[in-house]
Design an enzyme around this catalytic site. Structure first.
Site, PDB file in Angstrom:
ATOM      1  N   ASP A   1       5.343 -39.507  -9.139  1.00 27.99           N
ATOM      2  CA  ASP A   1       6.638 -38.890  -9.370  1.00 27.99           C
ATOM      3  C   ASP A   1       7.687 -39.983  -9.423  1.00 27.99           C
ATOM      4  OD1 ASP A   1       5.720 -36.353  -9.316  1.00 27.99           O
ATOM      5  OD2 ASP A   1       6.244 -35.967  -7.229  1.00 27.99           O
TER       6      ASP A   1
ATOM      7  N   ASP B   1       4.867 -32.949  -4.546  1.00 23.70           N
ATOM      8  CA  ASP B   1       5.492 -32.442  -3.331  1.00 23.70           C
ATOM      9  C   ASP B   1       5.605 -30.924  -3.284  1.00 23.70           C
ATOM     10  OD1 ASP B   1       7.387 -32.250  -5.289  1.00 23.70           O
ATOM     11  OD2 ASP B   1       8.708 -33.788  -4.469  1.00 23.70           O
TER      12      ASP B   1
ATOM     13  N   ASP C   1       2.687 -28.360  -7.552  1.00 29.00           N
ATOM     14  CA  ASP C   1       1.958 -29.617  -7.691  1.00 29.00           C
ATOM     15  C   ASP C   1       0.555 -29.513  -7.103  1.00 29.00           C
ATOM     16  OD1 ASP C   1       4.087 -30.899  -8.889  1.00 29.00           O
ATOM     17  OD2 ASP C   1       4.913 -31.619  -7.005  1.00 29.00           O
TER      18      ASP C   1
HETATM   19  N1  LIG Z   1      18.986 -28.756  -7.194  1.00 30.42           N
HETATM   20  C1  LIG Z   1      19.050 -28.744  -8.523  1.00 30.42           C
HETATM   21  N2  LIG Z   1      19.782 -27.831  -9.148  1.00 30.42           N
HETATM   22  C2  LIG Z   1      19.849 -27.796 -10.482  1.00 30.42           C
HETATM   23  N3  LIG Z   1      19.199 -28.623 -11.293  1.00 30.42           N
HETATM   24  C3  LIG Z   1      18.443 -29.571 -10.738  1.00 30.42           C
HETATM   25  C4  LIG Z   1      18.324 -29.678  -9.330  1.00 30.42           C
HETATM   26  N4  LIG Z   1      17.488 -30.709  -9.057  1.00 30.42           N
HETATM   27  C5  LIG Z   1      17.118 -31.189 -10.244  1.00 30.42           C
HETATM   28  N5  LIG Z   1      17.666 -30.523 -11.264  1.00 30.42           N
HETATM   29  C6  LIG Z   1      17.473 -30.762 -12.688  1.00 30.42           C
HETATM   30  O1  LIG Z   1      16.129 -30.449 -13.024  1.00 30.42           O
HETATM   31  C7  LIG Z   1      15.482 -31.591 -13.563  1.00 30.42           C
HETATM   32  C8  LIG Z   1      14.040 -31.652 -13.081  1.00 30.42           C
HETATM   33  O2  LIG Z   1      13.999 -31.807 -11.670  1.00 30.42           O
HETATM   34  P1  LIG Z   1      12.617 -31.950 -10.904  1.00 30.42           P
HETATM   35  O3  LIG Z   1      12.918 -31.863  -9.469  1.00 30.42           O
HETATM   36  O4  LIG Z   1      11.625 -31.068 -11.511  1.00 30.42           O
HETATM   37  O5  LIG Z   1      12.150 -33.388 -11.255  1.00 30.42           O
HETATM   38  P2  LIG Z   1      12.798 -34.737 -10.795  1.00 30.42           P
HETATM   39  O6  LIG Z   1      13.113 -34.630  -9.360  1.00 30.42           O
HETATM   40  O7  LIG Z   1      13.893 -35.083 -11.729  1.00 30.42           O
HETATM   41  O8  LIG Z   1      11.688 -35.785 -11.070  1.00 30.42           O
HETATM   42  P3  LIG Z   1      10.353 -36.052 -10.268  1.00 30.42           P
HETATM   43  O9  LIG Z   1       9.378 -35.114 -10.876  1.00 30.42           O
HETATM   44  O10 LIG Z   1      10.117 -37.469 -10.590  1.00 30.42           O
HETATM   45  O11 LIG Z   1      10.589 -35.805  -8.808  1.00 30.42           O
HETATM   46  C9  LIG Z   1      16.326 -32.766 -13.141  1.00 30.42           C
HETATM   47  O12 LIG Z   1      16.278 -33.803 -14.067  1.00 30.42           O
HETATM   48  C10 LIG Z   1      17.717 -32.196 -13.042  1.00 30.42           C
HETATM   49  O13 LIG Z   1      18.359 -32.238 -14.300  1.00 30.42           O
HETATM   50 CA   LIG Z   2      10.246 -33.497  -8.141  1.00 31.97          CA
END
Ligand SMILES: Nc1ncnc2c1ncn2[C@@H]1O[C@H](COP(=O)(O)OP(=O)(O)OP(=O)(O)O)[C@@H](O)[C@H]1O
Ligand SMILES: [Ca+2]
Length: 892
Positions: free
Chosen positions: A326, A634, A638
């Site tokens: 990730d 996490d 997943d």
């Molecule tokens: N709390 C939130 N509320 C609204 N949108 C969010 C929030 N957190 C993340 N996002 C949006 O959703 C997208 C995807 O988030 P996700 O958590 O799936 O992956 P990530 O944390 O960006 O990456 P990774 O998979 O590497 O952890 C982010 O790029 C962001 O634009």
């Molecule tokens: Ca994530």
């Protein structure tokens, strides 16, 4: 008690608790005393005596004991007692090894014990699940495993999967309303959450109403099977190998005894010698030493912040050829700070670092007054309202309770003087649809002072843009034209290409009193408001770790839900994305078949805007290309990919219970560099196991051959039974253990990953065992013959010399085993355990040889100093003759 029939108030009354403050610490302690801990009764443990006795169930040991008994009856008391003493000491050692392995495994279990969020003395804090009592107020969210039986008092989009209890694997929606009915089955008690079930969606709060054996799970706990002890592939291979070695050792022993008798030796003496030889030569302790080496390795890994949940993973780690990681929090720090904002074609910069809410807004280099910039104000305000995270000051630091992405938005709002406290009077949140990484959005319904209602949505900008129909431009709503969309796309690109994580904010005015019940109804026909771009600095140690992995033949792949441009920018910074490396997006993955993905999977280094569901497809494609895949994760979604990967890795800090349970390895610090350390340790543990297999087997070969050759040459016995047993106990035992603690060779992370199907004797190990063993046997025999020829009347003296030579040859050889290449490759004093073990072995040998009371027992005599030249000279031959020679190099 039918808790589902009680109202919230009644439940709180019956359990004597308080919704706002929870229980007091004193009350908790009292209830723990009354109710006991929140644990299911465990199956019976094996008693210590039984474990001890098990050490003697080995067939050859029994034969030895029988033979000793006979010799005792025949009047050889000293021999009999000494042999029995050695066997008992051996048993104790085995016993302690097994205990130690078990203890460290139990300690592991405790480390990964589940925790829950409980309200006590007015504060929410993490508590061990076993410490819950009736009346505790607990909070849980998606991915948590429920720790006790709970009557719900709050449920937001809550769904729970109760298959552990009901067998039904479809998650059940949960509510708080009172249920009526006489005998409502567990599966329909929708205002209850039961111990052991899994939250798959949403979040909730509830009162603990049952703990330990008094839960629904406790009532069926008897049916739960005790988990079996897992054995690792290597242990299995060694068990098979052990069986072959037993047969070989027995055959050779029979040969030694047979030839000895033919050469005129007394049958009884030969029998006892043969049985001792068999006991010494059979590597019965090998699996136990492997277990100890594995568990010691596991303990070292804990110090390096990774917890092994499944022992076989230690071995598999050394074979890993791809790490899928990730991005957020693992490759990066997950400490977000908003630095850029965009709305209606205008860009603002925001200063400040971390979560410290001091910083100023500027545009084109000039400070701006936020109250004059309407869209900026709204962007910040909505970012705060559509948000479940709090940032509070603690001492000098700011601590985040919730999601760092959301924390960044809270802090950005604080920099313009918006806090929840300040805006509470103006807006209230009446509905919440939490974030999930498949939708990539979160929404709330808010109501203003003027009773006007809005949907406010924030999330991935590309997704929000698709769901938007108009946009705020120059303080007015405008229809979103294709060119308008393009303008927003450009703004997103420009932020993302600076490696910023971008969140878009949009909203929709509602009719007064209009209610929204589903996220689909909320997140459509939106008015696009603007963007907030935040930095998430890479973890400083990751770049180096990625490089070390590459040197070790391991490819690092980034998998992220983030925007493709952001992902690419960070992947380049970290050296993950090489020239010509491909980047794939989630929507492309959707259109690809499994086999199409397999065709390109080796060229892809970054997967962006993927959903957790895509991870499984990626794991499968990599595995189809014969990769050994490590995969991090996490969230609940997943879990399937973590399970399917060869090494499933869960985050210790941000990981949900579900992800942890599916994983083989948990990273205590969520850090990519920790995966690298674990792989290094995994490789080292495997190499150390090879080292002591090499040492033990070569020693055994030496012991058998010296006897065999002596019999063939019609010589007397070069070693007496008690000496053979002593060698088996001391010389073979201590140094072998110490090899298990050896430091990694310099080049462990410069080699290609080991092939998972590689055999125990691969890479020249078989040759090393046979050649060194042969030489040890010859050297010992040579010492014996030289001294015996000199003085044929003093057999005991020649035997003492042979004994000393055998011991010294092994103790020199043990240093050779530390390196794949040659003894000269490594500093012999690096491994202090080994130095200690060798010195103790030498001292014990000297005691046995020079301490008069022991001489009759071990059939030894004091050795004259000049004889030590022969002993040491011959003992060095096996190691130094082949050290670094052409023969070794060619084979390894
Ligand atoms: N709390 C939130 N509320 C609204 N949108 C969010 C929030 N957190 C993340 N996002 C949006 O959703 C997208 C995807 O988030 P996700 O958590 O799936 O992956 P990530 O944390 O960006 O990456 P990774 O998979 O590497 O952890 C982010 O790029 C962001 O634009
Ligand atoms: Ca994530």
């Amino acid at each position: 008690m039918k808790w589902y029939e009680l109202s919230e108030r009644a439940t709180l009354e019956v359990t004597k608790t308080d919704k706002e403050n929870g229980l007091t610490a004193k009350e908790v302690a009292l209830r723990q005393k009354q109710e006991g801990f929140n644990e299911l009764a465990e199956g019976e443990k094996q008693s210590a005596l039984l474990v001890f006795l098990e050490q003697f169930k080995d067939f050859m040991v029994l034969v030895l004991l029988a033979a000793t008994l006979i010799s005792g009856l025949l009047g050889e008391y000293i021999d009999a007692i000494a042999i029995i003493a050695i066997v008992v000491i051996n048993g104790f050692l085995g016993f302690f090894q097994e205990r130690r392995a078990e203890k460290s495994l139990n300690a592991l279990k405790e480390l990964s014990a589940p925790q829950v969020l409980a309200l006590r003395d007015g504060k929410w804090s993490k508590t061990l699940s076993r410490e819950l009592v009736v009346g505790d107020i607990v909070k849980f969210g998606s991915g948590d495993r429920i720790g006790a039986d709970i009557r719900l008092i709050d449920a937001k989009s809550l769904e729970i999967e109760e298959s552990a209890l009901t067998g039904e694997s479809v998650p059940v929606p949960k509510y708080t309303r009172v249920l009526e009915g006489n005998e409502i089955p567990l599966g329909d008690q929708e205002n209850m959450a039961f111990m052991g079930t899994l939250v798959t969606r949403g979040s909730g709060v509830g009162v603990v109403v049952g703990t330990g054996m008094k839960t629904a799970m406790g009532q069926i706990a008897d049916l739960l099977q005790n988990a079996e002890a897992v054995i690792t592939p290597l242990q299995r291979k060694l068990e098979q190998l052990g069986k072959i070695l037993i047969i070989v050792a027995l055959l050779l022993t029979v040969l030694v005894v047979g030839i000895g008798v033919l050469q005129g030796h007394d049958l009884y003496t030969m029998f006892l010698a043969g049985v001792s030889l068999a006991v010494a030569a059979i590597p019965e302790g090998l699996p136990a030493i492997v277990t100890v080496a594995l568990s010691l390795g596991v303990q070292r890994m804990i110090k390096q912040k990774s917890i092994v949940r499944k022992l076989p993973a230690v071995e598999t780690l050394g074979c890993a050829s791809v790490i899928c990681s990730d991005k957020t929090g693992t490759l990066t720090q997950n400490k977000m700070t908003v630095t850029h904002l965009w709305s209606g074609g205008k860009t603002w910069n925001l200063s400040g670092t971390g979560y410290d809410p001091s910083g100023t807004f500027s545009a084109e280099g000039k400070e701006v007054n936020v109250s004059r910039e309407k869209p900026l104000q709204q962007l910040l305000l909505f970012g705060l309202l559509c948000n479940q995270t709090t940032v509070t000051k603690k001492d000098k630091d700011y601590v985040v309770d919730g999601d760092p992405t959301e924390a960044a938005l809270v802090v950005a709002a604080m920099k313009a003087n918006f806090t929840r406290q300040n805006v509470k009077g103006d807006f209230k949140v009446i509905e919440e649809f939490p974030f999930d990484s498949t939708r990539k959005m979160m929404s709330v319904v808010i109501e203003g002072k003027d009773n006007k209602r809005y949907v406010v949505t924030k999330g991935a900008p590309d997704v929000l843009l698709t769901n938007s129909k108009s946009i705020v431009w120059e303080n007015r709503h405008q229809q979103l034209s294709p060119s308008g969309r393009e303008e927003v796309q450009n703004a997103i690109h420009s932020l993302a290409s600076q490696a910023l994580r971008t969140i878009a904010v949009a909203y929709r005015p509602l009719e007064s009193y209009e209610t929204i019940t589903t996220e689909q109804a909320a997140e459509k026909e939106l008015v696009f408001l603007g963007l907030q771009g935040m930095i998430d600095p890479p973890r400083p140690e990751v770049k180096q770790a990625v490089k070390e992995c590459r040197d070790a033949g391991i490819k690092t792949v980034m998998i992220t839900g983030d925007h493709v441009i952001t992902a690419e920018a960070i992947a380049k910074q970290l050296g993950i994305l090489p020239k010509g490396g491909r980047v794939l997006e989630g929507h492309t993955l959707n259109t690809m078949s499994q086999s199409e993905l397999e065709d390109v999977v080796d060229d892809v280094y970054v997967y962006a805007r993927v959903s957790p569901e895509h991870k499984l497809k990626i794991v499968k494609a990599l595995q189809a290309k014969d990769h050994v895949v490590a995969m991090t994760g996490d969230g609940v979604n997943d879990a399937p990919a973590i399970k399917a990967a060869d090494i499933g890795i869960a985050m210790g800090i941000t990981g949900t219970d579900v992800a942890k349970e599916a994983s083989a390895l948990v990273l205590l610090d969520d850090n990519f560099a920790t995966i690298k350390s674990a792989i290094k340790e995994g490789r080292n543990i495997y190499e150390n196991i090879r080292k002591f297999i090499r040492y033990l087997l070569a020693s055994n070969v030496g012991e058998i051959l010296v006897m065999l050759f002596a019999m063939i040459l019609a010589l007397p016995l070069p070693l007496v039974p008690i000496q053979i047993l002593w060698v088996n106990l001391v010389t073979d035992g201590l140094p072998a253990m110490a090899l298990g603690l050896d430091q990694p060779e310099d080049d462990v992370m410069k080699r290609r990953p080991r092939h998972p199907k590689e055999g125990v004797f691969a890479r020249g190990l078989g040759w090393k065992v046979v050649s060194r063993g042969f030489l040890i046997g010859i050297a010992t025999l040579a010492a014996f013959i030289i001294v015996y020829d000199n003085n044929p009347d003093n057999l005991q003296y020649a035997q003492t010399i042979a004994f000393a030579t055998l011991v010294m040859a092994q103790l020199i050889h043990v240093f050779d085993c530390r390196s794949e290449k040659s003894i000269f490759d490594r500093n012999p004093f690096e491994n202090l355990y080994l130095v200690g073990a060798v010195i103790s072995s030498i001292l014990l040998m000297l005691v046995v040889i020079y301490y008069p009371p022991l001489q009759p027992i071990f059939h030894t005599m004091a050795i004259a100093p000049r004889e030590w030249l022969i002993i040491l000279g011959l003992a060095s031959v096996p190691t130094f003759l082949l050290a670094g020679s052409l023969l070794t190099r060619k084979k390894s």
